[in-house]
Structure formats: C-alpha cells, structure tokens
Design a protein around this motif. Structure first.
Motif, PDB file in Angstrom:
ATOM      1  N   SER A  36       0.828  -1.208   0.000  1.00  0.00           N
ATOM      2  CA  SER A  36       0.000   0.000   0.000  1.00  0.00           C
ATOM      3  C   SER A  36       0.861   1.255   0.000  1.00  0.00           C
ATOM      4  CB  SER A  36      -0.930   0.005   1.222  1.00  0.00           C
ATOM      5  OG  SER A  36      -1.863  -1.055   1.152  1.00  0.00           O
ATOM      6  N   ARG A  37       1.918   1.260   0.810  1.00  0.00           N
ATOM      7  CA  ARG A  37       2.802   2.423   0.870  1.00  0.00           C
ATOM      8  C   ARG A  37       3.591   2.576  -0.431  1.00  0.00           C
ATOM      9  NH1 ARG A  37       3.721   4.643   5.849  1.00  0.00           N
ATOM     10  NH2 ARG A  37       5.836   5.261   5.303  1.00  0.00           N
ATOM     11  N   LEU A  38       3.999   1.453  -1.006  1.00  0.00           N
ATOM     12  CA  LEU A  38       4.716   1.501  -2.279  1.00  0.00           C
ATOM     13  C   LEU A  38       3.839   2.106  -3.367  1.00  0.00           C
ATOM     14  CD1 LEU A  38       7.233   0.640  -3.950  1.00  0.00           C
ATOM     15  CD2 LEU A  38       6.038  -1.519  -4.388  1.00  0.00           C
ATOM     16  N   ALA A  39       2.570   1.702  -3.392  1.00  0.00           N
ATOM     17  CA  ALA A  39       1.651   2.246  -4.392  1.00  0.00           C
ATOM     18  C   ALA A  39       1.411   3.730  -4.163  1.00  0.00           C
ATOM     19  CB  ALA A  39       0.325   1.482  -4.355  1.00  0.00           C
ATOM     20  N   PHE A  40       1.224   4.127  -2.907  1.00  0.00           N
ATOM     21  CA  PHE A  40       0.879   5.518  -2.600  1.00  0.00           C
ATOM     22  C   PHE A  40       2.045   6.460  -2.857  1.00  0.00           C
ATOM     23  CE2 PHE A  40       0.310   9.206   0.102  1.00  0.00           C
ATOM     24  CZ  PHE A  40      -1.028   9.519  -0.080  1.00  0.00           C
ATOM     25  N   TYR A  41       3.241   6.095  -2.382  1.00  0.00           N
ATOM     26  CA  TYR A  41       4.371   7.026  -2.405  1.00  0.00           C
ATOM     27  C   TYR A  41       5.211   6.939  -3.674  1.00  0.00           C
ATOM     28  CZ  TYR A  41       3.672   8.254   2.494  1.00  0.00           C
ATOM     29  OH  TYR A  41       3.147   8.727   3.673  1.00  0.00           O
ATOM     30  N   VAL A  42       5.201   5.791  -4.365  1.00  0.00           N
ATOM     31  CA  VAL A  42       6.128   5.606  -5.471  1.00  0.00           C
ATOM     32  C   VAL A  42       5.417   5.307  -6.787  1.00  0.00           C
ATOM     33  CG1 VAL A  42       8.119   4.295  -6.311  1.00  0.00           C
ATOM     34  CG2 VAL A  42       7.870   4.737  -3.862  1.00  0.00           C
ATOM     35  N   ALA A  43       4.683   4.202  -6.820  1.00  0.00           N
ATOM     36  CA  ALA A  43       4.152   3.723  -8.103  1.00  0.00           C
ATOM     37  C   ALA A  43       3.048   4.622  -8.653  1.00  0.00           C
ATOM     38  CB  ALA A  43       3.638   2.287  -7.941  1.00  0.00           C
ATOM     39  N   ASN A  44       2.085   5.011  -7.820  1.00  0.00           N
ATOM     40  CA  ASN A  44       0.993   5.858  -8.310  1.00  0.00           C
ATOM     41  C   ASN A  44       1.482   7.223  -8.801  1.00  0.00           C
ATOM     42  OD1 ASN A  44      -1.338   4.349  -8.346  1.00  0.00           O
ATOM     43  ND2 ASN A  44      -1.785   4.670  -6.193  1.00  0.00           N
ATOM     44  N   PRO A  45       2.371   7.914  -8.077  1.00  0.00           N
ATOM     45  CA  PRO A  45       2.876   9.176  -8.617  1.00  0.00           C
ATOM     46  C   PRO A  45       3.570   9.014  -9.975  1.00  0.00           C
ATOM     47  CG  PRO A  45       3.370   9.030  -6.285  1.00  0.00           C
ATOM     48  CD  PRO A  45       2.823   7.695  -6.686  1.00  0.00           C
ATOM     49  N   ALA A  46       4.363   7.944 -10.125  1.00  0.00           N
ATOM     50  CA  ALA A  46       5.011   7.698 -11.410  1.00  0.00           C
ATOM     51  C   ALA A  46       3.977   7.439 -12.499  1.00  0.00           C
ATOM     52  CB  ALA A  46       5.970   6.508 -11.299  1.00  0.00           C
ATOM     53  N   LEU A  47       2.931   6.698 -12.153  1.00  0.00           N
ATOM     54  CA  LEU A  47       1.860   6.417 -13.114  1.00  0.00           C
ATOM     55  C   LEU A  47       1.163   7.698 -13.532  1.00  0.00           C
ATOM     56  CD1 LEU A  47       0.262   4.162 -14.579  1.00  0.00           C
ATOM     57  CD2 LEU A  47      -1.284   4.147 -12.607  1.00  0.00           C
ATOM     58  N   MET A  48       0.934   8.609 -12.585  1.00  0.00           N
ATOM     59  CA  MET A  48       0.272   9.874 -12.908  1.00  0.00           C
ATOM     60  C   MET A  48       1.100  10.690 -13.901  1.00  0.00           C
ATOM     61  SD  MET A  48      -2.540   9.716 -11.337  1.00  0.00           S
ATOM     62  CE  MET A  48      -2.375   7.968 -11.752  1.00  0.00           C
ATOM     63  N   VAL A  49       2.425  10.682 -13.718  1.00  0.00           N
ATOM     64  CA  VAL A  49       3.290  11.429 -14.627  1.00  0.00           C
ATOM     65  C   VAL A  49       3.181  10.887 -16.046  1.00  0.00           C
ATOM     66  CG1 VAL A  49       5.683  12.007 -15.193  1.00  0.00           C
ATOM     67  CG2 VAL A  49       4.911  12.093 -12.819  1.00  0.00           C
ATOM     68  N   THR A  50       3.261   9.566 -16.183  1.00  0.00           N
ATOM     69  CA  THR A  50       3.263   8.972 -17.518  1.00  0.00           C
ATOM     70  C   THR A  50       1.893   9.012 -18.178  1.00  0.00           C
ATOM     71  OG1 THR A  50       2.959   6.766 -16.539  1.00  0.00           O
ATOM     72  CG2 THR A  50       5.211   7.474 -16.983  1.00  0.00           C
ATOM     73  N   VAL A  51       0.823   8.751 -17.406  1.00  0.00           N
ATOM     74  CA  VAL A  51      -0.518   8.725 -17.993  1.00  0.00           C
ATOM     75  C   VAL A  51      -1.000  10.126 -18.344  1.00  0.00           C
ATOM     76  CG1 VAL A  51      -2.949   8.231 -17.519  1.00  0.00           C
ATOM     77  CG2 VAL A  51      -1.204   6.554 -16.936  1.00  0.00           C
ATOM     78  N   LEU A  52      -0.925  11.043 -17.379  1.00  0.00           N
ATOM     79  CA  LEU A  52      -1.400  12.402 -17.632  1.00  0.00           C
ATOM     80  C   LEU A  52      -0.501  13.133 -18.623  1.00  0.00           C
ATOM     81  CD1 LEU A  52      -2.473  13.562 -14.062  1.00  0.00           C
ATOM     82  CD2 LEU A  52      -3.904  12.726 -15.917  1.00  0.00           C
ATOM     83  N   GLY A  53       0.787  12.807 -18.617  1.00  0.00           N
ATOM     84  CA  GLY A  53       1.708  13.471 -19.525  1.00  0.00           C
ATOM     85  C   GLY A  53       1.413  13.183 -20.981  1.00  0.00           C
ATOM     86  N   GLU A  54       0.720  12.095 -21.271  1.00  0.00           N
ATOM     87  CA  GLU A  54       0.409  11.719 -22.653  1.00  0.00           C
ATOM     88  C   GLU A  54      -1.075  11.880 -22.970  1.00  0.00           C
ATOM     89  OE1 GLU A  54       1.850   7.774 -23.101  1.00  0.00           O
ATOM     90  OE2 GLU A  54       3.967   8.322 -22.777  1.00  0.00           O
ATOM     91  N   THR A  55      -1.794  12.620 -22.140  1.00  0.00           N
ATOM     92  CA  THR A  55      -3.236  12.785 -22.312  1.00  0.00           C
ATOM     93  C   THR A  55      -3.541  14.150 -22.915  1.00  0.00           C
ATOM     94  OG1 THR A  55      -3.701  11.350 -20.419  1.00  0.00           O
ATOM     95  CG2 THR A  55      -5.460  12.828 -21.122  1.00  0.00           C
ATOM     96  N   ASP A  56      -4.547  14.171 -23.764  1.00  0.00           N
ATOM     97  CA  ASP A  56      -5.035  15.438 -24.305  1.00  0.00           C
ATOM     98  C   ASP A  56      -5.952  16.070 -23.263  1.00  0.00           C
ATOM     99  OD1 ASP A  56      -5.967  17.565 -25.709  1.00  0.00           O
ATOM    100  OD2 ASP A  56      -6.939  16.417 -27.302  1.00  0.00           O
ATOM    101  N   ILE A  57      -5.458  17.074 -22.560  1.00  0.00           N
ATOM    102  CA  ILE A  57      -6.214  17.686 -21.473  1.00  0.00           C
ATOM    103  C   ILE A  57      -7.544  18.259 -21.965  1.00  0.00           C
ATOM    104  CG2 ILE A  57      -6.179  19.471 -19.686  1.00  0.00           C
ATOM    105  CD1 ILE A  57      -4.338  17.148 -19.140  1.00  0.00           C
ATOM    106  N   SER A  58      -7.621  18.619 -23.245  1.00  0.00           N
ATOM    107  CA  SER A  58      -8.861  19.187 -23.775  1.00  0.00           C
ATOM    108  C   SER A  58     -10.014  18.195 -23.717  1.00  0.00           C
ATOM    109  CB  SER A  58      -8.661  19.652 -25.220  1.00  0.00           C
ATOM    110  OG  SER A  58      -8.371  18.551 -26.070  1.00  0.00           O
ATOM    111  N   THR A  59      -9.703  16.889 -23.608  1.00  0.00           N
ATOM    112  CA  THR A  59     -10.777  15.901 -23.534  1.00  0.00           C
ATOM    113  C   THR A  59     -11.575  16.031 -22.245  1.00  0.00           C
ATOM    114  OG1 THR A  59      -9.257  14.273 -22.565  1.00  0.00           O
ATOM    115  CG2 THR A  59      -9.518  14.237 -24.958  1.00  0.00           C
ATOM    116  N   VAL A  60     -10.992  16.678 -21.234  1.00  0.00           N
ATOM    117  CA  VAL A  60     -11.733  16.874 -19.981  1.00  0.00           C
ATOM    118  C   VAL A  60     -12.967  17.736 -20.227  1.00  0.00           C
ATOM    119  CG1 VAL A  60     -11.596  17.787 -17.637  1.00  0.00           C
ATOM    120  CG2 VAL A  60      -9.618  16.650 -18.652  1.00  0.00           C
ATOM    121  N   LEU A  61     -12.841  18.696 -21.133  1.00  0.00           N
ATOM    122  CA  LEU A  61     -13.937  19.637 -21.393  1.00  0.00           C
ATOM    123  C   LEU A  61     -14.912  19.069 -22.405  1.00  0.00           C
ATOM    124  CD1 LEU A  61     -11.744  22.854 -21.597  1.00  0.00           C
ATOM    125  CD2 LEU A  61     -12.926  21.909 -19.602  1.00  0.00           C
TER     126      LEU A  61
END
Length: 307
Positions: A36-61
């Motif tokens: 749980s700590r590994l996911a919270f502090y390490v893996a999830n933040p890295a996932l957010m960088v890679t997933v959001l970094g390749e997303t078209d933010i305009s799709t939110v709207l």
C-alpha cells in the motif's frame, strides 16, 4: 459486453492471487502495508506522470463533463451529509466515505470497459482526470490536515496539497501535457516501469486485506456500507443519466458513455488512501468489494437499457 467481463476478470485474478499469497504464507500483513505504501508514495505518482503526460487535457472539457460532475457531487454530498449529521463521523472518516461513494474505478476497470463496451477508451478521460485533478487533491488535503500533527494555519492549508506525492505526480503530468513536452527515454522508461507496479500492488494489497482482515460484511457498519454502495451504483449513475439526457439534451451515445462510467465501482485507490491514513480501512475495503461485485449486473443493465 466482453469488455465488462474482461475488466472484472483481470482485476479479480490479481486479487485472488493476493488472497492465495497470504493464505500460503508467502506474504503477510506487513507485506500488505508495504504494498500500500509503495503504491501511494512511489508507483501511483510515477503512473500519474506517464498517464497524464500523454493525455489530451482538452478531452476533460467534453459535453458530458457537467453530467459526470453532477453525479459525483450529488453522491458525495449525500454521503457527507449522512456521515456528518447522522453518524457524527470525523472529517477523515467522512472523506473516505465520500471517496467510496463517488470515486469511480475509471482506471483499471474504466479503460477496458470504455474500449470494449463504448468503443472508445478516451471516453473515460474526463472522469479519470477530474478525479485525479479535483476530487483526489481535495480529499487528500482534508485527510492530511485532519490526521496530521501540524497546526491548521492558512499556510498549512495552502501548502499541504503540494506535499502529497500523488498530487505532485499529477501536476507534473498535467504540466507535461499542457506544454506538449515528451520526456526523454532515460527518464520516461524507468517511470513507466515503476508506474506499472501501481495497479498490481494495489490489487495484491487488497487481496491480502481480504485474507487477513474480517470477511466482507463482517467488519461492522453494514448499514453505512450499504448506503455508500447504493449511492455509488444507483444514485451517481441515475443523476448522471438524468442530467445528460434531460438537462443537457446530449445524444444517445454520450448519455450511454457517461452513465456507464458513473456506474463503475469504487476504485481500489480508496482502499490505498484509507490504509495510508489509517482511517476506515475495513469499511473502505468492503465498499470496494461489494460495489465491484454488484456493479457487474448494474453495468450490464445500463448497457442493455441504453445501448
């Protein structure tokens, strides 16, 4: 309908593996906390960088975003009202309850279901990004302030969100997307490998919690859990559907998409957050379990009635 079965069978297999590893003594309660700590502090933040970094933010709207936000707001608002005024829960407990009632599993379930059932995996992006950029930062800030030892000054209220690793990862990913910057391979590849641990680590930790904790429904507070699951699987998709069809007058395909996404079960992230802050761990686990099981007929019903 194969997308629904594919998504659930995939996460179910990893959860069962976690149960088996705990049962045969390969992993223990300490391993559950570590994952749980590994996911919270390490893996999830890295996932957010890679997933959001390749997303078209305009799709939110997208056109369906107001309907999705309305469903989230009503479900979370009703849960908060019940927690605070009926059960007299603390701020931290109320926050976990709101997460359980409104935080959809838009990642590891929403993506395959959107791809196979709706025909376009990008349709889940508005809900996914809204949760990551709005619902999660607000909730985690409340948890940090209500469970930490620091005094609640204006400075701590403002700065606390920016000390949370998940929000930091999300902000970095959004910045990369907005500036259209692509990370070089020596940076991107390690982040993708680390981010790839996030979902398996969460699911394995969840499976271990099923093995070492009380059985689902045996941890007490069944009435609260039942109400929360009802808000997640019935109220949220119903409100979203009514707003999309009658208030916004959206086309049938968009109405189907936002309603299916709203009917997704509670995300495993909620269990990780509860474990990280030591707040309502068993009720959060039960909400994830029950909503996941019951969302199968709910999703089939929504897809059949609206398709």
């Amino acid at each position: 309908m194969s997308g629904i079965l594919t998504g659930f069978s995939t996460i179910g297999a990893i959860i069962v593996l976690g149960v088996a590893l705990g049962h045969f003594g390969v992993l223990d309660v300490q391993a559950q906390r570590l994952l749980s700590r590994l996911a919270f502090y390490v893996a999830n933040p890295a996932l957010m960088v890679t997933v959001l970094g390749e997303t078209d933010i305009s799709t939110v709207l997208s056109a369906g975003l107001p309907a999705s936000l309305g469903g989230v707001a009503i479900a979370a608002g009703l849960q908060i009202a019940a927690s605070r005024y009926v059960w007299k829960s603390s701020a931290a407990e109320t926050t976990i309850g709101a997460f359980c009632a409104a935080y959809a599993n838009a990642g590891n379930l929403g993506l395959p279901i959107a791809g196979y059932v709706l025909g376009d995996a990008s349709l889940v992006a508005p809900m996914l990004l809204t949760q990551l950029l709005l619902l999660q930062p607000v909730g985690l800030t409340v948890l940090d302030l209500s469970t930490g030892d620091r005094p609640r000054t204006w400075r701590t209220v403002v700065t606390t969100p920016f000390t949370n690793p998940l929000l930091i990862g999300s902000l970095v990913g959004v910045l990369l997307a907005l500036t259209d910057v692509r990370l070089p391979a020596p940076v991107r590849d390690p982040l993708e490998l680390i981010g790839g641990m996030a979902i398996p680590a969460m699911l394995l930790a969840y499976g271990l919690s099923l093995r070492f904790g009380p059985l689902p429904g045996k941890g007490g507070r069944l009435a609260r859990t039942g109400l929360t699951v009802f808000l997640k699987l019935a109220v949220q998709p119903l409100v979203t559907f009514l707003l999309a069809r009658y208030a916004l007058g959206l086309d049938e395909a968009t109405v189907l998409a936002v309603t299916v996404i709203a009917a997704l079960p509670t995300a495993q992230n909620v269990f990780v957050h509860a474990s990280r802050y030591g707040v309502d761990v068993v009720p959060a686990r039960d909400c994830v379990f029950l909503s996941t099981v019951l969302s199968v007929p709910a999703l089939f019903a929504v897809a059949t009635l609206l398709a």
